[in-house]
Design a protein around this motif. Structure first.
Motif, PDB file in Angstrom:
ATOM      1  N   THR A  28     -51.472  45.997 -30.440  1.00  0.00           N
ATOM      2  CA  THR A  28     -50.785  44.724 -30.271  1.00  0.00           C
ATOM      3  C   THR A  28     -49.427  44.936 -29.623  1.00  0.00           C
ATOM      4  N   HIS A  29     -49.206  44.190 -28.557  1.00  0.00           N
ATOM      5  CA  HIS A  29     -47.935  44.189 -27.838  1.00  0.00           C
ATOM      6  C   HIS A  29     -47.383  42.772 -27.849  1.00  0.00           C
ATOM      7  N   VAL A  30     -46.136  42.648 -27.472  1.00  0.00           N
ATOM      8  CA  VAL A  30     -45.507  41.339 -27.351  1.00  0.00           C
ATOM      9  C   VAL A  30     -44.899  41.242 -25.952  1.00  0.00           C
ATOM     10  N   ALA A  31     -45.036  40.076 -25.341  1.00  0.00           N
ATOM     11  CA  ALA A  31     -44.422  39.861 -24.025  1.00  0.00           C
ATOM     12  C   ALA A  31     -42.909  39.817 -24.207  1.00  0.00           C
ATOM     13  N   THR A  32     -42.204  40.623 -23.430  1.00  0.00           N
ATOM     14  CA  THR A  32     -40.745  40.662 -23.528  1.00  0.00           C
ATOM     15  C   THR A  32     -40.083  39.644 -22.613  1.00  0.00           C
ATOM     16  N   ALA A  62     -53.110  32.501 -16.760  1.00  0.00           N
ATOM     17  CA  ALA A  62     -52.117  31.873 -17.633  1.00  0.00           C
ATOM     18  C   ALA A  62     -50.804  32.624 -17.475  1.00  0.00           C
ATOM     19  N   THR A  63     -49.757  32.041 -18.020  1.00  0.00           N
ATOM     20  CA  THR A  63     -48.471  32.720 -18.087  1.00  0.00           C
ATOM     21  C   THR A  63     -48.158  32.965 -19.551  1.00  0.00           C
ATOM     22  N   LEU A  64     -47.969  34.228 -19.900  1.00  0.00           N
ATOM     23  CA  LEU A  64     -47.550  34.564 -21.256  1.00  0.00           C
ATOM     24  C   LEU A  64     -46.045  34.372 -21.323  1.00  0.00           C
ATOM     25  N   LEU A  94     -48.179  37.309 -28.070  1.00  0.00           N
ATOM     26  CA  LEU A  94     -48.857  38.564 -28.350  1.00  0.00           C
ATOM     27  C   LEU A  94     -49.902  38.866 -27.290  1.00  0.00           C
ATOM     28  N   PHE A  95     -50.111  40.164 -27.062  1.00  0.00           N
ATOM     29  CA  PHE A  95     -51.133  40.633 -26.131  1.00  0.00           C
ATOM     30  C   PHE A  95     -51.809  41.830 -26.779  1.00  0.00           C
ATOM     31  N   PRO A 139     -54.330  36.273 -27.348  1.00  0.00           N
ATOM     32  CA  PRO A 139     -54.898  35.385 -28.360  1.00  0.00           C
ATOM     33  C   PRO A 139     -54.425  33.935 -28.267  1.00  0.00           C
ATOM     34  N   ALA A 140     -53.174  33.710 -27.921  1.00  0.00           N
ATOM     35  CA  ALA A 140     -52.652  32.340 -27.843  1.00  0.00           C
ATOM     36  C   ALA A 140     -53.354  31.522 -26.765  1.00  0.00           C
ATOM     37  N   HIS A 141     -53.864  32.196 -25.751  1.00  0.00           N
ATOM     38  CA  HIS A 141     -54.523  31.511 -24.636  1.00  0.00           C
ATOM     39  C   HIS A 141     -56.040  31.630 -24.699  1.00  0.00           C
TER      40      HIS A 141
END
Length: 126
Positions: free
Chosen positions: A65-69, A86-88, A93-94, A109-111
């Motif tokens: 699990t990563h997070v878009a900075t 899409a645009t994160l 989260l990715f 997951p959000a998309h």
């Protein structure tokens, strides 16, 4: 998986006499399911290990699990000119399954979409 005619059947709880812990197994039955690669993290060469009971792949990976900075593009392919899915946003989260050549492949997951993002736009979740 099904056994060939000349092989012995696998047992679900077979364990060597010196190993007190039985080995848990699962088996695919029939053909692999056809999954939509835009929504399920599966490619011809790699699949999310969480799909192992539904599809056969040469390799499986557990996601990190990563997070878009910062805001970053989720694209259908490796090239910058491929379809923008899409645009994160920063903080999204990715779930990365592969990091290669400056790109991460996995799911957002959000998309509910699977694609490629610039690895430099991701940070690890502690």
């Amino acid at each position: 998986m099904q056994n060939s005619d000349n092989s012995s059947p696998a047992t679900a709880s077979a364990a060597p006499a010196d190993n007190p812990h039985p080995r848990n197994r699962f088996a695919l039955t029939g053909r692999s399911a056809q999954l939509d690669p835009r929504h399920e993290p599966v490619r011809r060469d790699l699949a999310d290990v969480r799909l192992a009971d539904r599809v056969f792949a040469p390799h499986y990976a557990a996601h990190l699990t990563h997070v878009a900075t910062r805001a970053t593009a989720l694209r259908a392919g490796r090239d910058a000119g491929t379809e923008l899915l899409a645009t994160l946003n920063a903080g999204d989260l990715f779930e990365a399954l592969e990091l290669s050549a400056g790109l991460a492949w996995g799911s957002a997951p959000a998309h509910g979409l699977v694609g490629y993002v610039a690895a430099s736009d991701l940070g690890r979740v502690a």
